[in-house]
Write a protein that holds these residues in place. Structure first.
Motif, PDB file in Angstrom:
ATOM      1  N   ALA A 192      13.926  19.199 -10.316  1.00 58.00           N
ATOM      2  CA  ALA A 192      13.638  17.766 -10.318  1.00 58.00           C
ATOM      3  C   ALA A 192      12.313  17.462 -11.004  1.00 58.00           C
ATOM      4  N   THR A 193      11.306  18.301 -10.745  1.00 51.90           N
ATOM      5  CA  THR A 193       9.983  18.068 -11.339  1.00 51.90           C
ATOM      6  C   THR A 193      10.027  18.218 -12.856  1.00 51.90           C
ATOM      7  N   ARG A 194      10.693  19.277 -13.333  1.00 50.41           N
ATOM      8  CA  ARG A 194      10.791  19.479 -14.785  1.00 50.41           C
ATOM      9  C   ARG A 194      11.598  18.361 -15.447  1.00 50.41           C
ATOM     10  N   PHE A 195      12.472  17.739 -14.698  1.00 50.58           N
ATOM     11  CA  PHE A 195      13.302  16.671 -15.251  1.00 50.58           C
ATOM     12  C   PHE A 195      12.524  15.353 -15.410  1.00 50.58           C
ATOM     13  N   VAL A 196      11.701  15.003 -14.412  1.00 54.00           N
ATOM     14  CA  VAL A 196      11.072  13.678 -14.417  1.00 54.00           C
ATOM     15  C   VAL A 196       9.660  13.670 -14.991  1.00 54.00           C
ATOM     16  N   GLU A 197       8.967  14.812 -14.975  1.00 52.40           N
ATOM     17  CA  GLU A 197       7.592  14.805 -15.466  1.00 52.40           C
ATOM     18  C   GLU A 197       7.487  14.383 -16.935  1.00 52.40           C
ATOM     19  N   PRO A 198       8.371  14.885 -17.825  1.00 55.17           N
ATOM     20  CA  PRO A 198       8.280  14.400 -19.218  1.00 55.17           C
ATOM     21  C   PRO A 198       8.564  12.911 -19.365  1.00 55.17           C
ATOM     22  N   LEU A 199       9.223  12.311 -18.375  1.00 49.12           N
ATOM     23  CA  LEU A 199       9.520  10.881 -18.414  1.00 49.12           C
ATOM     24  C   LEU A 199       8.442  10.050 -17.716  1.00 49.12           C
ATOM     25  N   GLY A 200       7.373  10.713 -17.300  1.00 47.29           N
ATOM     26  CA  GLY A 200       6.295   9.994 -16.625  1.00 47.29           C
ATOM     27  C   GLY A 200       6.526   9.822 -15.140  1.00 47.29           C
ATOM     28  N   GLY A 201       7.430  10.596 -14.562  1.00 46.31           N
ATOM     29  CA  GLY A 201       7.728  10.484 -13.135  1.00 46.31           C
ATOM     30  C   GLY A 201       6.830  11.367 -12.283  1.00 46.31           C
ATOM     31  N   GLN A 202       6.557  10.923 -11.070  1.00 46.88           N
ATOM     32  CA  GLN A 202       5.734  11.674 -10.128  1.00 46.88           C
ATOM     33  C   GLN A 202       6.428  11.669  -8.763  1.00 46.88           C
ATOM     34  N   ILE A 203       6.720  12.847  -8.237  1.00 43.59           N
ATOM     35  CA  ILE A 203       7.365  12.962  -6.923  1.00 43.59           C
ATOM     36  C   ILE A 203       6.289  12.862  -5.848  1.00 43.59           C
ATOM     37  N   VAL A 204       6.409  11.846  -4.996  1.00 44.01           N
ATOM     38  CA  VAL A 204       5.381  11.590  -3.993  1.00 44.01           C
ATOM     39  C   VAL A 204       5.886  11.815  -2.563  1.00 44.01           C
ATOM     40  N   GLU A 205       7.183  11.990  -2.387  1.00 43.10           N
ATOM     41  CA  GLU A 205       7.720  12.247  -1.049  1.00 43.10           C
ATOM     42  C   GLU A 205       9.008  13.029  -1.186  1.00 43.10           C
ATOM     43  N   GLN A 206       9.283  13.869  -0.208  1.00 45.19           N
ATOM     44  CA  GLN A 206      10.495  14.683  -0.285  1.00 45.19           C
ATOM     45  C   GLN A 206      11.308  14.561   0.994  1.00 45.19           C
ATOM     46  N   PHE A 207      12.610  14.652   0.828  1.00 39.47           N
ATOM     47  CA  PHE A 207      13.569  14.672   1.923  1.00 39.47           C
ATOM     48  C   PHE A 207      14.474  15.876   1.670  1.00 39.47           C
ATOM     49  N   PHE A 208      14.493  16.828   2.586  1.00 40.53           N
ATOM     50  CA  PHE A 208      15.240  18.064   2.354  1.00 40.53           C
ATOM     51  C   PHE A 208      15.991  18.449   3.619  1.00 40.53           C
ATOM     52  N   ASP A 209      17.312  18.478   3.524  1.00 43.78           N
ATOM     53  CA  ASP A 209      18.162  18.825   4.667  1.00 43.78           C
ATOM     54  C   ASP A 209      18.455  20.314   4.679  1.00 43.78           C
ATOM     55  N   VAL A 210      18.315  20.912   5.844  1.00 46.39           N
ATOM     56  CA  VAL A 210      18.629  22.328   6.036  1.00 46.39           C
ATOM     57  C   VAL A 210      19.706  22.442   7.117  1.00 46.39           C
ATOM     58  N   GLY A 211      20.758  23.187   6.812  1.00 42.86           N
ATOM     59  CA  GLY A 211      21.812  23.391   7.802  1.00 42.86           C
ATOM     60  C   GLY A 211      22.741  22.213   7.977  1.00 42.86           C
ATOM     61  N   GLN A 212      22.721  21.261   7.044  1.00 45.43           N
ATOM     62  CA  GLN A 212      23.599  20.099   7.105  1.00 45.43           C
ATOM     63  C   GLN A 212      24.693  20.255   6.045  1.00 45.43           C
ATOM     64  N   SER A 213      25.932  20.237   6.473  1.00 46.62           N
ATOM     65  CA  SER A 213      27.038  20.388   5.533  1.00 46.62           C
ATOM     66  C   SER A 213      27.079  19.212   4.569  1.00 46.62           C
ATOM     67  N   ARG A 214      27.457  19.495   3.335  1.00 47.31           N
ATOM     68  CA  ARG A 214      27.562  18.429   2.340  1.00 47.31           C
ATOM     69  C   ARG A 214      28.666  17.436   2.690  1.00 47.31           C
ATOM     70  N   SER A 215      29.611  17.840   3.541  1.00 53.23           N
ATOM     71  CA  SER A 215      30.706  16.944   3.906  1.00 53.23           C
ATOM     72  C   SER A 215      30.252  15.837   4.846  1.00 53.23           C
ATOM     73  N   LEU A 216      29.069  15.997   5.466  1.00 53.76           N
ATOM     74  CA  LEU A 216      28.557  14.947   6.347  1.00 53.76           C
ATOM     75  C   LEU A 216      28.086  13.749   5.528  1.00 53.76           C
ATOM     76  N   PRO A 217      28.425  12.536   5.930  1.00 58.05           N
ATOM     77  CA  PRO A 217      27.879  11.357   5.238  1.00 58.05           C
ATOM     78  C   PRO A 217      26.357  11.339   5.335  1.00 58.05           C
ATOM     79  N   TRP A 218      25.728  10.686   4.410  1.00 60.20           N
ATOM     80  CA  TRP A 218      24.269  10.640   4.390  1.00 60.20           C
ATOM     81  C   TRP A 218      23.708  10.087   5.689  1.00 60.20           C
ATOM     82  N   GLU A 219      24.378   9.130   6.280  1.00 58.97           N
ATOM     83  CA  GLU A 219      23.861   8.511   7.509  1.00 58.97           C
ATOM     84  C   GLU A 219      23.778   9.512   8.649  1.00 58.97           C
ATOM     85  N   ARG A 220      24.592  10.573   8.630  1.00 57.00           N
ATOM     86  CA  ARG A 220      24.621  11.534   9.720  1.00 57.00           C
ATOM     87  C   ARG A 220      23.834  12.801   9.419  1.00 57.00           C
TER      88      ARG A 220
END
Length: 587
Positions: A57-85
């Motif tokens: 993600a960093t290599r993708f947005v830095e050349p475009l002037g993007g700066q990542i200031v916060e992260q959200f990272f799920d561990v142990g959550q199946s991709r089949s779960l809706p985002w709300e859950r």
């Protein structure tokens, strides 16, 4: 005054926008949040997964002037779960509503880890509603909802994600079944009562053996195995399931959860149940052969009326065509195949033809949805267990049945066959009691309690500690990587990890700066809210069932029901936060 461009003034008056003749200047993409998810299928290390996804993600947005200031990272959550859950994804969606969130776009590391099936079409409108852009590496830039290629690509991405997950599941299950059939391989899980898991040397797979994995097999637990043998003998001798359980309880034989509490932490260990005896008598692994696939995980809709809510995992018995047995004995037998077969025939004979016919009839997997007002809140005073809801044609009841108690226990001896309490009668009394707390005589004391409930640690203080811990961990990682670089490690190998640590520190610092103390309500604020609601008893009586159930849950309402006196003791513990709920148009 008209400018040199004859259309500039008219465009401004009419609100028209023309394409720029040349490149438009600006500060680039701006401040972004990052979302990633650690795969649960391949057991990848969360730190490694976060590092490479954040690096992408960093290599993708830095050349475009993007700066990542916060992260959200799920561990142990199946991709089949809706985002709300999902934990972090749900927090991200809530953060969209915060105008002070500190970022205006979201970038992901890998789209297939984030969106499954049709999830993108259900989440994108929320980002669009709050003016948050999506930056996806596989698209090469920002998602454009008016670009049909982008829309098609994300639809295909969701389908590929679903296909990948299903293929992994099929391959793993097929491989495990083959290992059981050919080698009698123990496939993990809790050992059946009567067995223990022991080490059998290095893993037969050379690569796994190098990584330290060991082969596990089942060995006989002599004390428990003697109990299992006796249970088979008692059943063939004419005793029923409940009689066997009661006999073992009277003799003081520890039940499985008491015998091995370390692998049964979710159970009380208070005695034998007839269902436990039945499970042991029907388990073919006691014959010494390995069995795989008797139970399977199935995904069922959480809410049949809301498909977008996703699925929940349930364990169901597998059809006989899915169950496999090893060709040769895989572990020591506790009972012979002949004895086990005789017990199965006896079980079917006692069950009778009528019951067998009913069991073979197809059943619906989805029952009517019921909103119980006191779900999990009513306890039976006699045995201390929670009473379960039971819907009837004319009313809703809560019941506690003695048949589910441990046979021969003191609670079972003094317990009526079934204890019932009617929901509408209990709710009427509870609403009247709650309304009394807001009567003029009790209002000041109630408001004081509600104000005092806020006198706990500010949630932002705990969040601040988490951010500072993230900053310290990121700095420690940066220092470690710097020392590795000085020691001669390949810079290309460490660059991605170092960039991820720098991005993590920046995100934590940005989150720390954006923290604001939680707003606390004064007594005057609470008085104003109560006055706006009006007559509390009327509000509660006219409230929707779902809203009323939510209110009871928010108040942490607990009920202890005494069946002899037919009296319910009710208590509440208001949570230290303000909950807004729509009741008869109020807030």
């Amino acid at each position: 005054m008209l400018s040199g461009d004859e259309w500039e003034t008219l465009d401004e008056l009419l609100g028209l926008e023309a394409l720029a003749a040349g490149p438009v200047g600006g500060d680039g993409v701006g401040r972004l949040a990052f979302y990633g998810r650690c795969s649960t299928e391949d057991n990848q290390d969360p730190r490694t997964s976060l590092a490479w996804q954040m690096g992408e993600a960093t290599r993708f947005v830095e050349p475009l002037g993007g700066q990542i200031v916060e992260q959200f990272f799920d561990v142990g959550q199946s991709r089949s779960l809706p985002w709300e859950r999902r934990g972090e994804a749900g927090r991200l969606l809530q953060e969209l509503k915060n105008p002070q969130r500190g970022w205006d776009g979201l970038v992901v590391g890998e789209a297939t880890r984030c969106w499954y099936s049709n999830q993108f079409s259900l989440t994108w409108p929320k980002f669009h509603r709050y003016g948050v852009s999506l930056w996806i590496p596989s698209l090469g830039g920002q998602f454009d909802p008016e670009n049909t290629v982008h829309d098609m690509a994300m639809t295909i991405t969701g389908g590929l994600s679903k296909s990948e997950r299903q293929h992994v599941q099929r391959r793993v299950r097929a491989a495990m079944a083959a290992q059981v059939v050919m080698d009698g391989r123990y496939q993990g899980g809790r050992a059946p009562y009567g067995y223990v898991v022991v080490d059998a040397g290095p893993h037969p797979n050379p690569r796994k053996a190098q990584e330290g994995y060991r082969l596990r097999v089942l060995a006989v637990d002599e004390d428990a195995a003697a109990v299992v043998e006796r249970m088979f003998e008692l059943y063939l001798g004419g005793l029923g399931l409940k009689s066997i359980a009661e006999t073992l309880n009277v003799e003081g034989v520890p039940c499985p959860s008491a015998h091995t509490p370390q692998q049964n932490r979710h159970r009380k260990g208070d005695g034998w149940q007839h269902s436990t005896v039945k499970a042991i008598l029907e388990n073919p692994r006691y014959t010494g052969f390995a069995i795989y696939g008797r139970w399977r995980k199935v995904e069922e809709l959480l809410d049949p009326e809301d498909v977008a809510a996703g699925h929940v995992v349930r364990f169901r018995r597998s059809p006989q065509s899915k169950i496999v047995r090893s060709r040769e004995p895989a572990h020591p037998a506790i009972v012979s195949v002949d004895v086990f077969t005789r017990v199965q025939l006896e079980i079917r004979a006692r069950r009778g033809a009528d019951m067998a016919a009913r069991a073979s009839q197809p059943r619906t997997l989805v029952g009517p949805k019921s909103a119980y007002l006191f779900r999990g809140a009513i306890c039976c005073e006699t045995c201390g267990r929670k009473m379960e809801g039971a819907r009837r044609k004319h009313a809703v009841f809560y019941r506690c049945a003695a048949r589910t108690l441990v046979p021969g226990s003191s609670a079972a001896l003094g317990h009526p066959p079934t204890v019932y309490v009617r929901e509408d009668q209990l709710s009427h009394g509870v609403n009247e009691w709650i309304a009394g707390l807001f009567s003029p005589d009790n209002l000041d004391e109630t408001v004081a309690v509600l104000v005092g409930a806020q006198d706990v640690e500010d949630p932002t203080e705990a969040t601040e500690r988490v951010f500072r811990e993230r900053i310290a961990a990121a700095e420690a990682s940066m220092n470690r990587l710097q020392r590795a670089l000085e020691a001669g490690w390949d810079p290309e190998t460490l660059t991605g990890q170092y960039n991820a640590a720098v991005a993590e520190k920046k995100a934590a610092l940005a989150g720390l700066e954006a923290l604001e103390p939680a707003e606390r309500l004064s007594p005057a604020d609470i008085h104003a809210m109560i006055d706006e609601l009006g007559a509390m008893k009327t509000v509660l009586d006219q409230a929707d069932r779902a809203d009323l159930a939510e209110l009871y849950g928010t108040l942490a309402l607990e009920v202890s029901y005494h069946h002899k006196t037919r009296v319910a003791d009710v208590s509440i513990s208001p949570t230290p936060r303000v909950v807004s709920m729509r009741v008869r148009g109020g807030t």
